[in-house]
Design a protein around this motif. Structure first.
Motif, PDB file in Angstrom:
ATOM      1  N   ILE A   1       0.664  -1.151  -0.254  1.00  0.00           N
ATOM      2  CA  ILE A   1       0.088   0.123   0.278  1.00  0.00           C
ATOM      3  C   ILE A   1       0.991   1.446   0.284  1.00  0.00           C
ATOM      4  O   ILE A   1       0.631   2.237  -0.358  1.00  0.00           O
ATOM      5  N   PHE A   2       2.092   1.559   0.951  1.00  0.00           N
ATOM      6  CA  PHE A   2       2.440   2.201   0.944  1.00  0.00           C
ATOM      7  C   PHE A   2       3.222   2.511  -0.288  1.00  0.00           C
ATOM      8  O   PHE A   2       3.469   4.186  -0.731  1.00  0.00           O
ATOM      9  N   ASN A   3       3.457   1.572  -1.124  1.00  0.00           N
ATOM     10  CA  ASN A   3       4.444   1.756  -2.441  1.00  0.00           C
ATOM     11  C   ASN A   3       3.163   2.412  -3.568  1.00  0.00           C
ATOM     12  O   ASN A   3       3.783   3.182  -4.154  1.00  0.00           O
ATOM     13  N   TYR A   4       2.113   1.869  -3.341  1.00  0.00           N
ATOM     14  CA  TYR A   4       1.734   2.391  -4.494  1.00  0.00           C
ATOM     15  C   TYR A   4       0.996   4.076  -3.803  1.00  0.00           C
ATOM     16  O   TYR A   4       1.477   4.606  -5.642  1.00  0.00           O
ATOM     17  N   ALA A   5       1.080   4.126  -2.903  1.00  0.00           N
ATOM     18  CA  ALA A   5       0.658   5.381  -2.449  1.00  0.00           C
ATOM     19  C   ALA A   5       2.063   6.317  -3.287  1.00  0.00           C
ATOM     20  O   ALA A   5       1.664   7.382  -3.549  1.00  0.00           O
ATOM     21  N   GLN A   6       2.920   5.771  -3.409  1.00  0.00           N
ATOM     22  CA  GLN A   6       4.004   6.644  -3.650  1.00  0.00           C
ATOM     23  C   GLN A   6       3.956   6.923  -4.953  1.00  0.00           C
ATOM     24  O   GLN A   6       3.606   7.536  -6.058  1.00  0.00           O
ATOM     25  N   THR A   7       3.401   5.755  -5.729  1.00  0.00           N
ATOM     26  CA  THR A   7       2.848   5.581  -7.006  1.00  0.00           C
ATOM     27  C   THR A   7       2.694   7.028  -7.753  1.00  0.00           C
ATOM     28  O   THR A   7       2.090   6.829  -8.628  1.00  0.00           O
ATOM     29  N   VAL A   8       1.055   6.852  -6.858  1.00  0.00           N
ATOM     30  CA  VAL A   8       0.155   7.880  -7.918  1.00  0.00           C
ATOM     31  C   VAL A   8       0.286   9.646  -7.072  1.00  0.00           C
ATOM     32  O   VAL A   8      -0.676   9.602  -7.003  1.00  0.00           O
ATOM     33  N   ASN A   9       1.672   9.303  -6.432  1.00  0.00           N
ATOM     34  CA  ASN A   9       1.983  10.593  -6.238  1.00  0.00           C
ATOM     35  C   ASN A   9       1.257  11.281  -4.706  1.00  0.00           C
ATOM     36  O   ASN A   9       1.176  12.214  -4.562  1.00  0.00           O
ATOM     37  N   MET A  10       0.870  10.492  -3.845  1.00  0.00           N
ATOM     38  CA  MET A  10       0.508  10.881  -2.614  1.00  0.00           C
ATOM     39  C   MET A  10       1.417  11.435  -1.579  1.00  0.00           C
ATOM     40  O   MET A  10       2.041  10.603  -1.187  1.00  0.00           O
ATOM     41  N   GLN A  11       1.850  12.823  -1.346  1.00  0.00           N
ATOM     42  CA  GLN A  11       2.399  13.697  -0.757  1.00  0.00           C
ATOM     43  C   GLN A  11       2.221  13.514   0.787  1.00  0.00           C
ATOM     44  O   GLN A  11       3.334  14.333   1.350  1.00  0.00           O
ATOM     45  N   SER A  12       0.730  13.526   1.097  1.00  0.00           N
ATOM     46  CA  SER A  12       0.572  13.384   2.420  1.00  0.00           C
ATOM     47  C   SER A  12       1.067  12.213   3.693  1.00  0.00           C
ATOM     48  O   SER A  12       0.267  10.975   2.931  1.00  0.00           O
ATOM     49  N   PRO A  13       2.102  12.797   3.997  1.00  0.00           N
ATOM     50  CA  PRO A  13       2.478  11.203   4.914  1.00  0.00           C
ATOM     51  C   PRO A  13       2.252  10.969   5.874  1.00  0.00           C
ATOM     52  O   PRO A  13       1.619   9.844   6.498  1.00  0.00           O
ATOM     53  N   GLU A  14       0.517  12.116   6.353  1.00  0.00           N
ATOM     54  CA  GLU A  14      -0.523  11.372   6.872  1.00  0.00           C
ATOM     55  C   GLU A  14      -1.241  11.015   6.565  1.00  0.00           C
ATOM     56  O   GLU A  14      -2.065  10.192   7.309  1.00  0.00           O
ATOM     57  N   LEU A  15      -1.433  10.502   5.602  1.00  0.00           N
ATOM     58  CA  LEU A  15      -2.671  10.276   4.365  1.00  0.00           C
ATOM     59  C   LEU A  15      -2.391   8.436   4.489  1.00  0.00           C
ATOM     60  O   LEU A  15      -2.865   7.369   4.273  1.00  0.00           O
ATOM     61  N   VAL A  16      -0.829   8.318   4.045  1.00  0.00           N
ATOM     62  CA  VAL A  16      -0.078   7.495   3.775  1.00  0.00           C
ATOM     63  C   VAL A  16      -0.220   6.459   5.267  1.00  0.00           C
ATOM     64  O   VAL A  16      -0.705   5.525   5.588  1.00  0.00           O
ATOM     65  N   ASP A  17       0.431   7.479   6.428  1.00  0.00           N
ATOM     66  CA  ASP A  17      -0.019   6.911   7.777  1.00  0.00           C
ATOM     67  C   ASP A  17      -1.254   6.332   7.891  1.00  0.00           C
ATOM     68  O   ASP A  17      -1.654   5.237   8.412  1.00  0.00           O
ATOM     69  N   ASN A  18      -2.568   6.479   7.802  1.00  0.00           N
ATOM     70  CA  ASN A  18      -4.065   6.451   8.062  1.00  0.00           C
ATOM     71  C   ASN A  18      -4.286   5.606   6.967  1.00  0.00           C
ATOM     72  O   ASN A  18      -5.110   4.562   7.530  1.00  0.00           O
ATOM     73  N   ILE A  19      -3.391   4.925   5.889  1.00  0.00           N
ATOM     74  CA  ILE A  19      -3.199   4.153   5.295  1.00  0.00           C
ATOM     75  C   ILE A  19      -3.251   3.199   6.076  1.00  0.00           C
ATOM     76  O   ILE A  19      -3.499   1.274   6.054  1.00  0.00           O
ATOM     77  N   LEU A  20      -2.282   3.104   6.201  1.00  0.00           N
ATOM     78  CA  LEU A  20      -0.807   1.686   7.073  1.00  0.00           C
ATOM     79  C   LEU A  20      -1.793   1.789   8.365  1.00  0.00           C
ATOM     80  O   LEU A  20      -1.936   0.398   8.692  1.00  0.00           O
ATOM     81  N   LYS A  21      -2.533   2.583   9.226  1.00  0.00           N
ATOM     82  CA  LYS A  21      -3.518   2.094  10.387  1.00  0.00           C
ATOM     83  C   LYS A  21      -4.725   1.424   9.965  1.00  0.00           C
ATOM     84  O   LYS A  21      -5.009   0.566  10.674  1.00  0.00           O
ATOM     85  N   ASN A  22      -5.064   1.940   8.961  1.00  0.00           N
ATOM     86  CA  ASN A  22      -6.695   1.493   8.586  1.00  0.00           C
ATOM     87  C   ASN A  22      -6.085  -0.125   8.292  1.00  0.00           C
ATOM     88  O   ASN A  22      -7.019  -1.022   8.488  1.00  0.00           O
ATOM     89  N   GLN A  23      -5.171  -0.190   7.647  1.00  0.00           N
ATOM     90  CA  GLN A  23      -4.980  -2.065   7.181  1.00  0.00           C
ATOM     91  C   GLN A  23      -4.594  -2.589   8.768  1.00  0.00           C
ATOM     92  O   GLN A  23      -4.862  -3.957   8.416  1.00  0.00           O
ATOM     93  N   GLU A  24      -3.494  -2.334   9.433  1.00  0.00           N
ATOM     94  CA  GLU A  24      -3.245  -2.952  10.560  1.00  0.00           C
ATOM     95  C   GLU A  24      -4.647  -3.241  11.601  1.00  0.00           C
ATOM     96  O   GLU A  24      -4.715  -4.502  11.755  1.00  0.00           O
ATOM     97  N   GLN A  25      -5.582  -2.228  11.687  1.00  0.00           N
ATOM     98  CA  GLN A  25      -7.158  -2.414  12.052  1.00  0.00           C
ATOM     99  C   GLN A  25      -7.212  -3.766  11.419  1.00  0.00           C
ATOM    100  O   GLN A  25      -8.547  -4.622  11.923  1.00  0.00           O
ATOM    101  N   ILE A  26      -7.557  -3.343  10.366  1.00  0.00           N
ATOM    102  CA  ILE A  26      -8.719  -5.123   9.047  1.00  0.00           C
ATOM    103  C   ILE A  26      -7.516  -6.320   9.422  1.00  0.00           C
ATOM    104  O   ILE A  26      -8.574  -7.329   9.774  1.00  0.00           O
ATOM    105  N   THR A  27      -6.250  -6.178   9.264  1.00  0.00           N
ATOM    106  CA  THR A  27      -5.455  -7.133   9.476  1.00  0.00           C
ATOM    107  C   THR A  27      -6.028  -7.881  11.109  1.00  0.00           C
ATOM    108  O   THR A  27      -6.366  -8.961  11.303  1.00  0.00           O
TER     109      THR A  27
END
Length: 126
Positions: A84-110
């Motif tokens: 997910i982090f790699n994809y976020a970089q690929t689509v030029n998501m510049q917000s570290p907060e957004l990436v952090d939130n995505i990673l936290k959500n993934q951990e919760q889902i897991t």
């Protein structure tokens, strides 16, 4: 190897829809959608999800063999957050907060999936 743009074009053509119609459904401009099909830009993860649901295609299929990020084992892999982090970089998501939130959500889902598996195992034992 098919690009994301090529896949989006084929899916749209299969539905006999215009770029404007798809763009309206997503709430974006036709020119933004055109850039996706021309592989000049990448859709956000939200728009990828909308596209996969609209076309009834798994998001994995859209990304597979396109960016090289998604492997055959991504959903079995314990490092999904890495993908997910790699994809976020690929689509030029510049917000570290957004990436952090995505990673936290993934951990919760897991964690939820692990809890669900334990509950199912307990039910099967009864």
């Amino acid at each position: 190897m098919a690009t994301l743009g090529t896949k989006l074009r084929k899916l749209r053509d299969d539905k006999k829809m215009s770029q404007s119609q798809i763009a309206d459904m997503l709430g974006i401009s036709q020119s933004a959608y055109n850039k996706w099909e021309a592989d000049q830009a990448k859709p956000s993860s939200d728009n990828l999800l909308k596209l996969s649901e609209f076309h009834n295609v798994d998001m994995k299929e859209l990304l597979e063999e396109t960016t090289g990020i998604v492997s055959n084992n991504i959903f079995k892999d314990s490092s999904v957050s890495h993908h997910i982090f790699n994809y976020a970089q690929t689509v030029n998501m510049q917000s570290p907060e957004l990436v952090d939130n995505i990673l936290k959500n993934q951990e919760q889902i897991t964690k939820l999936i692990e809890s669900q598996n334990k509950l199912i195992e307990n039910l099967l034992k009864k």
